[in-house]
Design a protein around this motif. Structure first.
Motif, PDB file in Angstrom:
ATOM      1  N   ARG A  80      13.214  52.875  -2.137  1.00 10.32           N
ATOM      2  CA  ARG A  80      13.933  53.278  -3.453  1.00 10.32           C
ATOM      3  C   ARG A  80      12.835  52.722  -4.689  1.00 10.32           C
ATOM      4  O   ARG A  80      12.015  52.155  -4.509  1.00 10.32           O
ATOM      5  CB  ARG A  80      15.144  52.939  -3.536  1.00 10.32           C
ATOM      6  CG  ARG A  80      15.973  53.181  -2.593  1.00 10.32           C
ATOM      7  CD  ARG A  80      17.668  52.636  -2.739  1.00 10.32           C
ATOM      8  NE  ARG A  80      18.501  53.280  -1.709  1.00 10.32           N
ATOM      9  CZ  ARG A  80      19.131  54.511  -1.722  1.00 10.32           C
ATOM     10  NH1 ARG A  80      18.874  54.989  -2.880  1.00 10.32           N
ATOM     11  NH2 ARG A  80      20.042  54.916  -1.052  1.00 10.32           N
ATOM     12  N   LYS A 111      17.313  56.188  -5.533  1.00  8.18           N
ATOM     13  CA  LYS A 111      16.658  57.146  -4.486  1.00  8.18           C
ATOM     14  C   LYS A 111      15.572  57.945  -5.416  1.00  8.18           C
ATOM     15  O   LYS A 111      15.884  58.387  -6.480  1.00  8.18           O
ATOM     16  CB  LYS A 111      17.647  58.074  -3.724  1.00  8.18           C
ATOM     17  CG  LYS A 111      17.149  58.910  -2.590  1.00  8.18           C
ATOM     18  CD  LYS A 111      18.141  59.382  -1.769  1.00  8.18           C
ATOM     19  CE  LYS A 111      17.476  60.170  -0.647  1.00  8.18           C
ATOM     20  NZ  LYS A 111      18.511  60.735   0.384  1.00  8.18           N
ATOM     21  N   ASP A 131      17.407  49.262   2.537  1.00  5.97           N
ATOM     22  CA  ASP A 131      16.649  49.851   1.750  1.00  5.97           C
ATOM     23  C   ASP A 131      15.918  49.083   1.023  1.00  5.97           C
ATOM     24  O   ASP A 131      16.251  47.709   0.874  1.00  5.97           O
ATOM     25  CB  ASP A 131      17.473  50.741   0.753  1.00  5.97           C
ATOM     26  CG  ASP A 131      18.211  51.893   1.489  1.00  5.97           C
ATOM     27  OD1 ASP A 131      17.852  52.247   2.617  1.00  5.97           O
ATOM     28  OD2 ASP A 131      18.999  52.760   0.897  1.00  5.97           O
TER      29      ASP A 131
END
Length: 907
Positions: A537, A543, A579
């Motif tokens: 990210r 995103k 992430d």
């Protein structure tokens, strides 16, 4: 020829000293060509090595690589380089995916710009046009992987439409068809009105979208004895599908509607009679507890309709326009029809109420068009029989998923799996190997193109127009790339593979399906470990997308900071399954780390150039000093820890530990200490030089999987300088150098404890110097009470003098009286006293401090006055007031510290 060129590359690199500054662009292309042309990426069978194999997740051939590909390539390359150096028979199979819908869409856009389309070109010419496009972009993707340093075996590169992979696809289709696991039937599927193709459930992205929940009442058909019209109300998020209702369903346990089951309702506007049925699928808590049943436009309704023999009436066409069955709304767009129908229902009194409601709307993964559930004749795979062994593999512990929490995600999907719609209404892809006979109407399913009908012998046959879902070829990837269905040497040697590494977002699309295919067709799980990384990210944690304008191009990052910096950032910023944020400051920090490696190596090379002795085997080193014993002990523990972490797929933590050791322990401490030790006699100089070079050599080996380019360049200079055995050079390279071993004899806890205490003492003195603003060149007196560590500290006096910039320390077992006008420090049990007169001119410093204290107090008074003004406090913005309070706290803290320092100096 290639060997001569490789030799020339190394000789050119070694002809000059290590340049002053590290320039990534000057070394990256050079070393990648050397590795590739020298055959270093190919597996090398060794007597003690076992196969270690990764199949690269094939990127779509639709364009440039993005950061998702970059982290995939980085993690896989770390694993491959690590196992190659461990002596394993290592293979990394690269390749690309033909990406059916995505690729066809891109080429169709090009045709549209040229004023034509695929139908005008015809199927054969269109396919040729796509191949031209693919050949152009496939090479670009390969070159971008080279830029990333991917050490895959390009001689084994595969494409999902290669002849061999096409053979595997046909073998699988025909086998599953003959086993009754592939069938053709009419079922409700996801349809993209823009791509004009069926989609699998996994190719639909559900996006929570603000919408409306419309409550509509349907009149009941009167029965004998009823004098007033009764109604049943339903709630729907898609009013336009009311036109296709063929029933109303309620839960059989819902007492509110028990007397209505079996009754007939009248469809508003259309007037169609529809049956009220009881079905367990109905959620009594949704809406009114009664739901409209539209079998042709909803998967759940389709199943309800099948159970209760309700007809399916299609009112929305494959072009998303209303059909003739929609009555007065025929020919309207689905959303236009919704608006008009709701208005008509309101006008006629059928709308009870309309509420705001968040709706999970399905979008085509490729073009983002809202999909339409429609009944269509398609090809399907029965998944439950294939899923059962794949479930068992995880339950039995035969297949490991990293991180383990994804076991539940994997199991939940497989245990609730639906049949897979594998046909696509496209031209680009693996064409379905089914031929229809125009004479007898039968189907021929064949591995080879038939010339006649298998049933009646007629030559009047035509092939199914559709192609297979892209994932139907990629679920065979671990074994089709090795030559299956033929029993090739590669298949026998390298299957099953070792690790499947990919993003967690395609656990279902690809990973679980590969497990099913591998077990079903070869009887073996295709890999023993699934490693799932997270998404990359932006710095804010959002995103990346073109619409947000926050997409980071890995090629631009590599051009600016170097490939090693990007790789090390991706590797050390991530943990399995989580992430990560890509923060430029981290990339800059890792570019600085590459420079640190370069500069430290340059110093070692220059300092030890004339001493001789080569690069000793680290196992043969004989540490003489505390610093020698400490650095070798630290490196031994590092090697043990890094090897364990990589084996456990904790690549980020392993990289961070290497960074900490090299930057701090080796560069900031041992290299600096070596400057003192190298001033000793010849034996001390040779011993220190040997340790400097050996630890540098071994550290470069640990770093190589993460930062291959800078480490290879430095390593080659290191070995050129020491003139090793010509049988190992120039054919040898860091990429195949043995991974460091753990030498237990170097583990020295006592040395680590003593050196840690020495570090703390030196650090305390350095901090005090900074606090007192002592000029860097000025040597200060120091008095220490060291207790039973007296002998150790006496031996380390030169290091304290050099690293802390002190006069010769005055060492005592214990002090009998307090040291006046001295700054007192504590490091462990060691008492440190720094006579203030030796650091500063006390009178001048007191005078300066008094002025600074007065100014700081003035600032405190100013801010206090501002905050005591109620007019300011009540009228100013809260954040402005808060900022002033922060200023006051900082000013008061400053006054406190200045007073404390004044008191120290005043005695």
């Amino acid at each position: 020829m290639a060997e001569q060129e490789n030799t020339a590359i190394i000789q050119a690199s070694s002809a000059a000293e290590l340049p002053k500054a590290y320039e990534p662009q000057a070394v990256e292309g050079k070393w990648y060509r050397f590795w590739e042309e020298g055959g270093y990426f190919k597996p090398r069978p060794r007597p003690s090595g076992k196969p270690f194999v990764i199949s690269m997740p094939p990127p779509n051939v639709t364009g440039a690589l993005h950061l998702g590909h970059a982290i995939t390539a980085t993690i896989e390359d770390i694993l491959i380089r690590y196992h190659r150096m461990r002596g394993d028979d290592t293979l990394w199979v690269p390749g690309e995916d033909h990406a059916g819908i995505a690729t066809q869409t891109v080429v169709e856009r090009q045709l549209a710009k040229e004023g034509t389309d695929r139908h005008q070109l015809g199927r054969e010419a269109f396919i040729e046009r796509v191949w031209q496009w693919v050949h152009q972009y496939k090479h670009r993707i390969q070159d971008q992987h080279r830029r990333l340093g991917a050490s895959c075996d390009w001689s084994r590169e595969r494409f999902t439409l290669d002849e061999g992979l096409s053979k595997a696809v046909r073998e699988v289709f025909v086998t599953l068809y003959n086993e009754g696991l592939i069938y053709r039937g009419e079922r409700i599927i996801n349809w993209c009105p823009r791509c004009m193709s069926a989609l699998s459930d996994l190719e639909v992205n559900h996006v929570d979208t603000p919408g409306k929940l419309t409550y509509v009442r349907y009149p009941l058909k009167p029965i004998e004895g009823e004098t007033e019209t009764r109604y049943i109300s339903v709630a729907t998020t898609r009013p336009e599908t009311i036109l296709g209702d063929t029933g109303i369903a309620v839960n059989p346990k819902d007492e509110r509607y028990k007397d209505l089951v079996g009754r007939v309702a009248i469809l508003p506007i259309i007037g169609r009679e529809i049956l009220i049925v009881a079905d367990e699928a109905v959620d009594p808590s949704f809406g009114t507890g009664a739901v409209k049943v539209t079998p042709a436009h909803d998967p759940t309704d389709f199943e309800i309709g099948m159970r209760h023999n309700l007809p399916a009436i299609q009112v929305i066409g494959f072009d998303a326009m209303m059909t003739e069955e929609a009555g007065p709304y025929a020919g309207q767009d689905r959303y236009e029809a919704r608006k008009h129908l709701v208005a008509d229902l309101e006008q006629q009194g059928y709308v009870v109420k309309i509420e705001d409601y968040t709706i999970p709307i399905g979008h085509c993964q490729r073009c983002d068009t809202v999909v339409e559930p429609l009944i269509s004749k398609q090809w399907f795979v029965k998944m439950k029989p294939l899923a059962t062994p794949a479930i068992g593999a995880v339950k039995a512990g035969l297949l490991r998923i990293v991180p383990e929490r994804f076991n539940k995600t994997y199991m939940d999907w497989l245990e609730n799996i639906h049949d897979w719609c594998i046909s696509r209404q496209l031209w680009w892809g693996h064409r379905i190997p089914v031929w229809y006979c125009d004479t007898c109407g039968q189907m021929t399913v064949s591995r080879e193109d038939p010339t006649e009908c298998a049933h009646c012998g007629s030559d009047q046959i035509h092939q199914d127009e559709d192609v297979l879902d892209t994932w139907f070829s990629s679920w065979l990837w671990p074994f089709s790339t090795l030559g299956w269905p033929d029993i090739t040497p590669d298949l026998q040697r390298f299957y099953p593979t070792s690790v499947l590494e990919t993003g967690y977002d395609i656990l279902f699309f690809w990973v679980a399906r590969m497990v099913m295919a591998g077990i079903h067709f070869l009887g073996v799980i295709p890999f023993n470990t699934i490693y799932l990384h997270g998404l990359v990210r932006d710095a804010k944690g959002e995103k990346m997308s073109k619409s947000k304008n926050n997409v980071v191009d890995p090629l631009e990052v590599m051009d600016k900071f170097g490939t090693d910096a990007l790789r090390f950032t991706l590797a050390t910023s991530s943990t399995p399954g989580n992430d990560m944020k890509l923060i430029e400051e981290r990339i800059i920090g890792n570019r600085n780390f590459a420079n640190k490696i370069w500069n430290a190596s340059r110093f070692v090379l220059m300092t030890t150039a004339e001493i001789g002795g080569g690069i000793p085997d680290i196992a043969d080193l004989q540490p003489q000093t505390l610093a020698d014993r400490w650095i070798l002990s630290r490196f031994t523990e590092l090697t043990r820890s890094v090897s364990r972490l990589i084996n456990d797929f904790q690549l980020g933590e392993a990289g961070r530990q290497i960074n900490d050791f090299f930057w701090s322990d080796y560069c900031d401490w041992y290299v600096e200490i070596a400057k003192v030790q190298m001033q000793g006699d010849e034996a001390a100089r040779k011993n220190t030089a040997a340790i400097l070079r050996a630890v540098l050599d071994q550290s470069l080996r640990l770093l190589h999987p993460y930062m291959p380019f800078v480490t290879e360049e430095v390593w080659q200079h290191l070995y050129r300088l020491t003139e090793p055995d010509q049988s190992l050079w120039p054919s040898s390279a860091l990429i195949v150098a043995p991974w460091p071993q753990v030498h237990q004899r170097f583990v020295d806890e006592a040395a680590e404890q003593d050196f840690s205490l020495l570090q703390e003492v030196i650090t305390r003195i350095r901090d005090a110097r900074n606090q007192m603003n002592v000029e860097p060149a000025r040597r200060i007196p120091v008095i220490m009470a060291v207790g039973d560590k007296l002998t150790m500290f006496e031996e380390q006096v030169p290091l304290i003098e050099f690293l802390a910039r002190t006069q010769k320390p005055e060492l005592h077992f214990a002090l009998s009286q307090k040291i006046e006008q001295a700054m007192g420090l504590l490091a462990g049990n060691v008492e440190i006293y720094l006579p203030l007169a030796g650091m500063v001119d006390i009178a001048k410093e007191l005078e300066r401090l008094e002025k600074e204290i007065a100014q700081a107090k003035q600032e405190v008074s100013r801010v206090q006055g501002k905050l005591s003004n109620q007019n300011f406090v009540t009228k100013a913005k809260p954040e402005v007031v808060a900022k002033e309070r922060e200023k006051l706290a900082a000013a008061e803290e400053r006054v406190s510290k200045l007073l404390e320092r004044h008191a120290q100096l005043a005695g």
